[in-house]
Design an enzyme around this catalytic site. Structure first.
Site, PDB file in Angstrom:
ATOM      1  N   LYS A 161      -8.776  -2.148   5.587  1.00  0.00           N
ATOM      2  CA  LYS A 161      -8.980  -2.664   4.225  1.00  0.00           C
ATOM      3  C   LYS A 161      -7.904  -3.689   3.869  1.00  0.00           C
ATOM      4  O   LYS A 161      -8.185  -4.714   3.241  1.00  0.00           O
ATOM      5  CB  LYS A 161      -8.976  -1.500   3.225  1.00  0.00           C
ATOM      6  CG  LYS A 161     -10.244  -0.655   3.338  1.00  0.00           C
ATOM      7  CD  LYS A 161     -10.197   0.594   2.489  1.00  0.00           C
ATOM      8  CE  LYS A 161      -9.293   1.641   3.066  1.00  0.00           C
ATOM      9  NZ  LYS A 161      -9.462   2.982   2.551  1.00  0.00           N
ATOM     10  N   ASP A 195     -15.705   1.820   6.521  1.00  0.00           N
ATOM     11  CA  ASP A 195     -14.695   2.780   6.064  1.00  0.00           C
ATOM     12  C   ASP A 195     -15.216   3.597   4.883  1.00  0.00           C
ATOM     13  O   ASP A 195     -14.907   4.781   4.775  1.00  0.00           O
ATOM     14  CB  ASP A 195     -13.390   2.078   5.680  1.00  0.00           C
ATOM     15  CG  ASP A 195     -12.337   3.099   5.273  1.00  0.00           C
ATOM     16  OD1 ASP A 195     -11.925   3.893   6.146  1.00  0.00           O
ATOM     17  OD2 ASP A 195     -11.966   3.146   4.086  1.00  0.00           O
ATOM     18  N   SER A 197      -8.142   3.217   8.885  1.00  0.00           N
ATOM     19  CA  SER A 197      -8.833   3.168   7.596  1.00  0.00           C
ATOM     20  C   SER A 197      -8.030   2.307   6.611  1.00  0.00           C
ATOM     21  O   SER A 197      -8.565   1.397   5.965  1.00  0.00           O
ATOM     22  CB  SER A 197      -8.980   4.606   7.070  1.00  0.00           C
ATOM     23  OG  SER A 197      -9.309   4.624   5.712  1.00  0.00           O
ATOM     24  N   HIS A 209       0.856  -1.188   0.000  1.00  0.00           N
ATOM     25  CA  HIS A 209       0.000   0.000   0.000  1.00  0.00           C
ATOM     26  C   HIS A 209       0.890   1.236   0.000  1.00  0.00           C
ATOM     27  O   HIS A 209       1.834   1.327   0.777  1.00  0.00           O
ATOM     28  CB  HIS A 209      -0.892   0.019   1.246  1.00  0.00           C
ATOM     29  CG  HIS A 209      -1.726   1.261   1.320  1.00  0.00           C
ATOM     30  ND1 HIS A 209      -2.918   1.379   0.638  1.00  0.00           N
ATOM     31  CD2 HIS A 209      -1.524   2.440   1.942  1.00  0.00           C
ATOM     32  CE1 HIS A 209      -3.421   2.579   0.844  1.00  0.00           C
ATOM     33  NE2 HIS A 209      -2.590   3.243   1.640  1.00  0.00           N
ATOM     34  N   ARG A 265     -15.337  11.940   6.666  1.00  0.00           N
ATOM     35  CA  ARG A 265     -14.123  12.652   7.099  1.00  0.00           C
ATOM     36  C   ARG A 265     -13.677  13.646   6.036  1.00  0.00           C
ATOM     37  O   ARG A 265     -13.210  14.745   6.350  1.00  0.00           O
ATOM     38  CB  ARG A 265     -12.993  11.644   7.389  1.00  0.00           C
ATOM     39  CG  ARG A 265     -13.224  10.856   8.667  1.00  0.00           C
ATOM     40  CD  ARG A 265     -12.306   9.649   8.750  1.00  0.00           C
ATOM     41  NE  ARG A 265     -10.923  10.009   8.596  1.00  0.00           N
ATOM     42  CZ  ARG A 265     -10.002   9.242   7.999  1.00  0.00           C
ATOM     43  NH1 ARG A 265     -10.338   8.064   7.515  1.00  0.00           N
ATOM     44  NH2 ARG A 265      -8.763   9.655   7.905  1.00  0.00           N
TER      45      ARG A 265
HETATM   46  N1  URA Z   1      -6.320   6.453   2.528  1.00  0.00           N
HETATM   47  C1  URA Z   1      -7.267   5.716   3.134  1.00  0.00           C
HETATM   48  O1  URA Z   1      -7.633   4.644   2.675  1.00  0.00           O
HETATM   49  N2  URA Z   1      -7.781   6.198   4.281  1.00  0.00           N
HETATM   50  C2  URA Z   1      -7.415   7.369   4.830  1.00  0.00           C
HETATM   51  O2  URA Z   1      -7.918   7.727   5.883  1.00  0.00           O
HETATM   52  C3  URA Z   1      -6.438   8.117   4.170  1.00  0.00           C
HETATM   53  C4  URA Z   1      -5.892   7.639   3.004  1.00  0.00           C
END
Ligand code: URA
Length: 424
Positions: free
Chosen positions: A188, A162, A184, A83, A169
Site C-alpha cells: 500500500k 490486500d 501488506s 506508517h 487473514r
Molecule cells: N496492517 C496492515 O495494513 N496489514 C497487516 O497485515 C497488518 C497491519
C-alpha cells in the site's frame, strides 16, 4: 497452466515459490479465480513455513500490480509518508502530517480505521464536524499541491488484493505472519507513490507485535522491501507498553493533537512527533528546517486548519463530548507503576471508542484520559484515569479491563526510552 493446489502444496512442503507462481496466485485470487478457502490454506502455509526475502518482494510486487498506483508526479515538493504499526493513543499522524508539510515536504497519508484495541486515524478525524475521509486520486493530488498535506481513506483501486487478503487473514488466524504483514503494509505504501517512507514500528503490550525481536524483524523486512522497490525506507522502533500521551479515543485524541499543534500537549507525543518529522525530512534531503521550531511557530497548526478545511471539516468547531465521565482513583500514596497500554486501549474500546466488526459505528466522544503517567507521584484518592462514554452501562466492563493493569507502588518503575532504535 497453474493450479491453486500446486502452489498450496509447494508452500505446505516448505518449498520456495517462484515469481510466476506468486504472480499467478495473487492475480487469480483478485479475480476470484482462486477461492477464499484456497487462499486461506496458502496463507496458513506461509504463516507456518515463512517466505524468503525474494518471495516476499515478489509477493509485494504482485499485490501492487493488482490495482493502480497513485500518480504524484508534478508535485513540486519532495513526497514522504509515514506508517505506524498501530498502538494505543497513537494519534501521531494527526500533528505529524501538517508539521512535515509546514516544513516543506508533501505528505500523502492514506490511513485506516480502528479494529480491536487500537484506534484508527480516519475514525479520529471523523469526530471533526464535516470532515470527509474519501477523496478521489485527483482530489488527493490537488490538495497535495495546495496544502501539502492529505490524510484520507485509501482510494478504491489501490492494492485490491490486500483488501481481500487482509479481510481473509483476519478471520483465519493468519494475520501474524511477518512476511504477510510486511508485504501488506509495504504494497500500500509503495502504491501511494511517495519517494520516501518512515516506519514507526511499535513493540510492547499495546502493539501488534509485543516482542522487540519480532518488531525488529518486521522493520528490517519492510526496509528491504522498500529498497527493492525504489522507496527509501527508514524505521524507528518505539515502545508501546504505555499509551502515548493522555488521550485514548477519537475526539479526545483530536483535542490532544490540536494542543500539540498549538505548541502544548504531552511531552511524549511532542517528542515522537518531532523525531518522526526530523527523520522524514532527512529522508528527502530537507535538512535546514527544525520541526520543533516550526511547531512552536504555529505554522503547523495553520497547515492543519487548511488540511481539515480542504476536506470539508471545521477545524475550530467544538468536538463531541461524552455525557458521562467517571474517574478511577489511586488506592494508595506512591508512584504510578504500571499503566498497561493494551488494558487502557481495551477499556476505551469497551466504552464505545472502537468497533468489534468493520461495519460497526464508533462513539466519537468515548475513550479514556490518562491523568498520570508511570513514575508520577500520586496520592490516595487522586483520579488516575477518566472514562468518557455516552452509555453509562459500559463503564463497569471498562473498569474490569484495567483492574490489576494500572498499579501504584512505593517505588517508581525504571524509566524506559520511547525510541528504542533507529534503522535505515
Ligand atoms: N496492517 C496492515 O495494513 N496489514 C497487516 O497485515 C497488518 C497491519
Amino acid at each position: 497452466m497453474m493450479t491453486a493446489v500446486e502452489v498450496i502444496t509447494a508452500k505446505r512442503d516448505g518449498k520456495t515459490l517462484s515469481s510466476a507462481q506468486i504472480n499467478w496466485v495473487i492475480d487469480a485470487y483478485t479475480r476470484d479465480a482462486v477461492a477464499d478457502e484456497q487462499m486461506s490454506a496458502l496463507a496458513m502455509a506461509v504463516l507456518l513455513n515463512g517466505m524468503t526475502g525474494t518471495e516476499t518482494a515478489d509477493w509485494t510486487r504482485a499485490m501492487i500490480a493488482s490495482g493502480q498506483c497513485l500518480d504524484l508526479s508534478g508535485i513540486d515538493r519532495p513526497t514522504v509518508d509515514k506508517h505506524s504499526t498501530g498502538g494505543v493513543g497513537d494519534k501521531i499522524t494527526l500533528p505529524l502530517v501538517p508539521l512535515v508539510a509546514a516544513c516543506g515536504a508533501a505528505v500523502p497519508q492514506l490511513s485506516g480505521r480502528g479494529l480491536g484495541h487500537t484506534g484508527g486515524t480516519l475514525d479520529k478525524l471523523e469526530s471533526i464536524p464535516g470532515w470527509r475521509a474519501r477523496l478521489t486520486p485527483e482530489e488527493i493530488r490537488r490538495q497535495l499541491v495546495s496544502v501539502g498535506a492529505v490524510i484520507c481513506a485509501p482510494t478504491d483501486g489501490l492494492v485490491p488484493a490486500d483488501r481481500k487478503l487482509y479481510a481473509l487473514r483476519d478471520v483465519t488466524g493468519t494475520v501474524e505472519s511477518v512476511p504477510l504483514i510486511a508485504s501488506s503494509i509495504m504494497s500500500k505504501k509503495i502504491a501511494e507513490g511517495a519517494s520516501a517512507l518512515v516506519l514507526d514500528v511499535k513493540f510492547g503490550s499495546g502493539a501488534f507485535m509485543t516482542d522487540l525481536g519480532r518488531a525488529t524483524e518486521l522493520a528490517r523486512m519492510m526496509i528491504d522491501i522498500g529498497r527493492a522497490n525504489g522507496l527509501a525506507t527508514r524505521a524507528l522502533l518505539t515502545d508501546m507498553s504505555v499509551p502515548l500521551g493522555a488521550a485514548v479515543g477519537n475526539a479526545l485524541e483530536v483535542a490532544e493533537s490540536r494542543a500539540v499543534l498549538r505548541g502544548e500537549g504531552p511531552p511524549d507525543v511532542v517528542a515522537l512527533t518531532v523525531a518522526l518529522a526530523e527523520t522524514m525530512l532527512a529522508s528527502v534531503g530537507i535538512d535546514d528546517v527544525r520541526p520543533a521550531e516550526v511547531l512552536a511557530s504555529g505554522a503547523a497548526y495553520e497547515t492543519w486548519c487548511a488540511m481539515i478545511s480542504a476536506q470539508g471539516g471545521r477545524p475550530e468547531d467544538r468536538l463531541p463530548e461524552a455525557k458521562y465521565i467517571w474517574s478511577l482513583e489511586a488506592s494508595q500514596d506512591g508512584h504510578l507503576f504500571e499503566l498497561d497500554a493494551r488494558a487502557v486501549g481495551l477499556a476505551a474500546w469497551r466504552l464505545g471508542a472502537g468497533r468489534a466488526r468493520k461495519e460497526h459505528p464508533v462513539d466519537p466522544a468515548a475513550g479514556v484520559l490518562c491523568l498520570a503517567k508511570p513514575g508520577d507521584r500520586v496520592v490516595a484518592g487522586q483520579p488516575l484515569l477518566e472514562f468518557h462514554t455516552n452509555d453509562q452501562t459500559l463503564i463497569a466492563s471498562a473498569v474490569e479491563a484495567v483492574m490489576d493493569k494500572v498499579t501504584v507502588s512505593p517505588i517508581p518503575p525504571a524509566p524506559t526510552p520511547l525510541i528504542r532504535e533507529r534503522l535505515s
